[in-house]
Design an enzyme around this catalytic site. Structure first.
Site, PDB file in Angstrom:
ATOM      1  N   SER A 183       0.837  -1.199   0.000  1.00 34.02           N
ATOM      2  CA  SER A 183       0.000   0.000   0.000  1.00 34.02           C
ATOM      3  C   SER A 183       0.876   1.255   0.000  1.00 34.02           C
ATOM      4  O   SER A 183       1.705   1.417  -0.886  1.00 34.02           O
ATOM      5  CB  SER A 183      -0.977  -0.031   1.174  1.00 34.02           C
ATOM      6  N   HIS A 225      -8.421   1.559  -1.148  1.00 31.70           N
ATOM      7  CA  HIS A 225      -8.210   0.687  -2.312  1.00 31.70           C
ATOM      8  C   HIS A 225      -9.525   0.208  -2.932  1.00 31.70           C
ATOM      9  O   HIS A 225      -9.655  -0.943  -3.329  1.00 31.70           O
ATOM     10  CB  HIS A 225      -7.309  -0.497  -1.944  1.00 31.70           C
TER      11      HIS A 225
END
Length: 390
Positions: free
Chosen positions: A86, A189
């Site tokens: 991430s 996300h």
């Protein structure tokens, strides 16, 4: 071969930067990066409590800064592979030479602020789904209008979306699976983060980038990224796209990685690697949390690193590399001497994760095929040379 991993949000712990401030120049570096990120990194890493450092706007630049600060004390010239989870991808991109450290910290500040703002638009959240059949878990998420935000391997898929959908998932979990709500601000996300992606793209487009000096894995598909501008585009896209850490770990296996160092705050990614990559070929792992861990990390790099990785280019030419392990098929109509343009598909790799397209990143003449029909290829392997212009 050795890989250095940069952790993502959720790995932070109160006070984890305290021991690093004893190193020469660390405090000054963090003050400079604080000015770029728009947050007080020293306070966040030393005095802030758990509630303060779980704020997305603060956590993201803190994690990137911590990873880069620790990496300055490692012999990175002997490291061949880097990857991040991430927001950790920004740290990995800097370690790969794609971004200056200052740009990575600045972009982490923008990313954190904009994702926090997107979280405030409507009530969303995330939940870890542990165990169960992966296909059944994904089907259950779709049933409740949720997204698989993280596919972390080791029997862990993170669901994200509207609060109502998460509540239904908790009441009706997939067979042999547990659902654990995560203490996060929103559905990272997923398409809910579209405003943040657009804002980050507006800033990232002005950053000067370079091609990776070592293998840089992408969260989008676990594939190595050969070009700097593509790496930044993928970093921006990742704001709304799922994190495929499971595919990153597969690529570590495909590359023959035998040693792993996780940067601070370390432990989360090391745990996933331990649970997923078992048996005789399991890599040796060092979690780097304090300067006391530096000797062990340096020793691991000395024993498993070295060799270097050339950039996928040569004077006057650009080389397109394989994005995955598998079997290569070139586009039949493309012969040596043909003109190609940036973004054009020149072939595909039949990989374990499916068909992966291979695209040219520059315009020019297809000078030489370096791999041919049905050739087995490895991630990062040169496939075609492009030179000149047309």
């Amino acid at each position: 071969m050795l890989a250095v991993l940069s952790p993502g949000q959720g790995s932070q712990k109160p006070g984890f930067l305290n021991p690093w401030l004893d190193l020469a120049g660390a405090e000054a570096r963090l003050r400079w990066w604080s000015a770029l990120a728009g947050v007080d990194l020293i306070h966040l890493g030393t005095e802030a409590d758990a509630d303060e450092i779980k704020d997305t706007a603060r956590t993201q630049p803190l994690l990137v800064a911590a990873a880069l600060l620790a990496a300055e004390h490692l012999p990175m010239h002997d490291v061949r592979v880097v990857a991040g989870h991430s927001v950790g991808e920004l740290g990995a991109a800097a370690l790969a030479g794609v971004l200056p450290a200052e740009a990575a910290v600045t972009l982490a500040g923008v990313r954190g602020r904009e994702m926090a703002a997107a979280c405030a638009l409507e009530p969303t959240g995330m939940a870890a789904v542990l165990g169960g059949d992966p296909d059944e878990v994904l089907a259950a998420l779709e049933t409740h209008g949720l997204h698989p935000a993280n596919r972390n391997g080791a029997g862990q898929i993170v669901a994200a979306g509207a609060i109502a959908g998460l509540e239904k998932l908790a009441v009706e979990p997939p067979t042999r699976a547990r659902v654990i709500r995560l203490k996060v601000a929103g559905a990272f996300h997923t398409p809910y983060m579209a405003p943040a992606e657009a804002a980050l793209a507006g800033v990232a487009g002005g950053v000067t980038v370079a091609d990776p000096a070592r293998v840089l894995l992408s969260n989008l598909d676990g594939a190595p990224v050969g070009y700097g501008r593509e790496a930044v585009q993928r970093l921006v896209r990742q704001v709304t796209a799922p994190v495929r850490w499971d595919l990153c770990m597969r690529t570590l296996v495909d590359l023959g990685v035998t040693g792993v160092v996780e940067l601070p705050p370390a432990g989360t990614l090391a745990g996933l690697v331990k649970r997923e990559l078992k048996g005789d070929g399991a890599p040796e792992i060092v979690t780097l949390n304090t300067p006391d861990d530096l000797p062990a990390a340096r020793s691991l790099i000395a024993r498993h690193g070295g060799g270097g990785v050339a950039r996928p280019s040569a004077s006057g030419f650009r080389v397109v590399v394989s994005p995955a392990a598998g079997v290569f098929t070139p586009v039949a109509e493309l012969t040596e001497g043909a003109g190609v343009h940036a973004g054009q598909v020149v072939g595909h790799v039949a990989a374990r994760q499916g068909r992966v397209e291979v695209t040219a990143h520059d315009s020019g003449l297809l000078t030489e095929w370096l791999a041919h029909h049905d050739d087995p290829v490895a991630p990062g392997q040169p496939l075609v040379r492009i030179g000149g212009s047309h």
